[in-house]
Scaffold this motif. Structure first.
Motif, PDB file in Angstrom:
ATOM      1  N   GLU A 101       0.815  -1.215   0.000  1.00 32.47           N
ATOM      2  CA  GLU A 101       0.000   0.000   0.000  1.00 32.47           C
ATOM      3  C   GLU A 101       0.848   1.264   0.000  1.00 32.47           C
ATOM      4  OE1 GLU A 101       0.670  -1.200   4.298  1.00 32.47           O
ATOM      5  OE2 GLU A 101       0.190  -2.199   2.409  1.00 32.47           O
ATOM      6  N   GLY A 102       2.153   1.126   0.249  1.00 35.39           N
ATOM      7  CA  GLY A 102       3.041   2.278   0.237  1.00 35.39           C
ATOM      8  C   GLY A 102       3.557   2.635  -1.141  1.00 35.39           C
ATOM      9  N   VAL A 147       2.967   3.674  -5.259  1.00 35.86           N
ATOM     10  CA  VAL A 147       2.064   4.376  -6.171  1.00 35.86           C
ATOM     11  C   VAL A 147       2.433   3.958  -7.588  1.00 35.86           C
ATOM     12  CG1 VAL A 147       1.284   6.619  -7.018  1.00 35.86           C
ATOM     13  CG2 VAL A 147       1.864   6.327  -4.596  1.00 35.86           C
ATOM     14  N   TYR A 196       6.582   1.633 -10.219  1.00 36.01           N
ATOM     15  CA  TYR A 196       6.008   2.067  -8.954  1.00 36.01           C
ATOM     16  C   TYR A 196       7.005   2.990  -8.263  1.00 36.01           C
ATOM     17  CZ  TYR A 196       2.808  -1.863  -9.622  1.00 36.01           C
ATOM     18  OH  TYR A 196       1.877  -2.730 -10.130  1.00 36.01           O
ATOM     19  N   GLY A 253       5.066   6.224  -1.954  1.00 39.74           N
ATOM     20  CA  GLY A 253       4.016   7.177  -1.656  1.00 39.74           C
ATOM     21  C   GLY A 253       4.584   8.431  -1.009  1.00 39.74           C
TER      22      GLY A 253
END
Length: 274
Positions: free
Chosen positions: A189-190, A192, A199, A202
């Motif tokens: 979840e960290g 983006v 990726y 965040g």
């Protein structure tokens, strides 16, 4: 009638966003290293509307009220970082990871980006004649464990072992030229998602908060292994995505019908004469 119209309209907008996510997954079913996305929803301004006191009769089993909302909205997009199947290519610089680690490349602006797409090749280094750089299919430089681009002799034969060590064999012998940066993902979840199947971290997060960068202890098996001559395929399940699309389309049709019914009822109310 206004409440039902607003609820249907808000729900249709959210359902459209979910359809866009599913379409994106289906479009990337053949993209190397792609990770599917899913979504979660929440109610919009959900509240309890109380009945009139006359409904509060003796022996009533349910509370005197009913829930009233205004549709749903997209709360978050979740990345499914499960490993995809590996496809053998026989090309030495096609690399796949067995485990949770990710490759690191030098993204736009010089920052670090992460990817599971391991289709690498060598490209001439314009600032260092006689050497080549290890890059991915988008031309981003692959980084070593010290966050430096990997430069290799142009006349050497390159191979990568399971520990991510880049070996070069030339007339001078065989040696380790670099070690791939392979941070272990701990908090998906960290991350983006960016363009190019990349990726980044965040906002406000550091690499140590998202990845486990500590190397394996002496004598301990590596947390992830690199497989040379393989590419990780997309983890999108086509049949599952098509099933979700049909379900979401039915929900969209139901919301559209509710909107149409609310509009019809409002028109009837506006044309009533006393």
């Amino acid at each position: 009638m206004n409440n039902s119209m607003i609820s249907a309209m808000v729900s249709m907008n959210s359902i459209q966003q979910r359809l866009d996510l599913i379409a994106d997954n289906i479009a990337n079913v053949e993209t190397v290293g792609y990770k599917s996305k899913d979504s979660s929803f929440e109610d919009v301004l959900n509240q309890v509307q109380h009945h009139h006191k006359d409904f509060n009769l003796t022996g009533r089993a349910t509370p005197p009220g009913y829930s009233m909302g205004y549709g749903m909205r997209l709360a978050s997009i979740v990345q499914n970082m499960e490993q995809g199947p590996h496809k053998e290519t026989g090309i030495p610089l096609d690399l796949a990871i067995e485990g949770n680690a990710m490759f690191a490349v030098q993204g736009n602006g010089g920052g670090i980006a992460y990817t599971r797409e391991g289709g690498f090749h060598v490209s001439p280094d314009p600032g260092n004649l006689g050497f080549v750089q290890l890059v991915n299919n988008q031309g981003y430089k692959v980084l070593d464990q010290n966050d430096n681009p990997i430069n290799l002799p142009a006349n050497g034969k390159v191979a990568v072992d399971t520990a991510g060590r880049v070996w070069v064999e030339s007339a001078a012998g065989r040696r380790i030229a670099a070690v791939l940066k392979l941070p272990e993902l701990q908090r998906p979840e960290g991350l983006v998602q960016m363009d190019g199947n990349l990726y980044t971290l965040g906002a406000g997060l550091t690499e140590a908060e998202v990845f486990d960068t500590a190397p394996a202890a002496p004598g301990e098996a590596p947390k992830s292994e690199v497989k040379s001559g393989f590419l990780e395929q997309s983890n999108v399940q086509y049949a599952d995505e098509m099933t979700k699309m049909m379900e979401v389309q039915r929900a969209y049709q139901l919301a559209a019908r509710a909107l149409s019914s609310s509009d019809t009822m409002m028109n009837l109310a506006n044309t009533m004469r006393g």
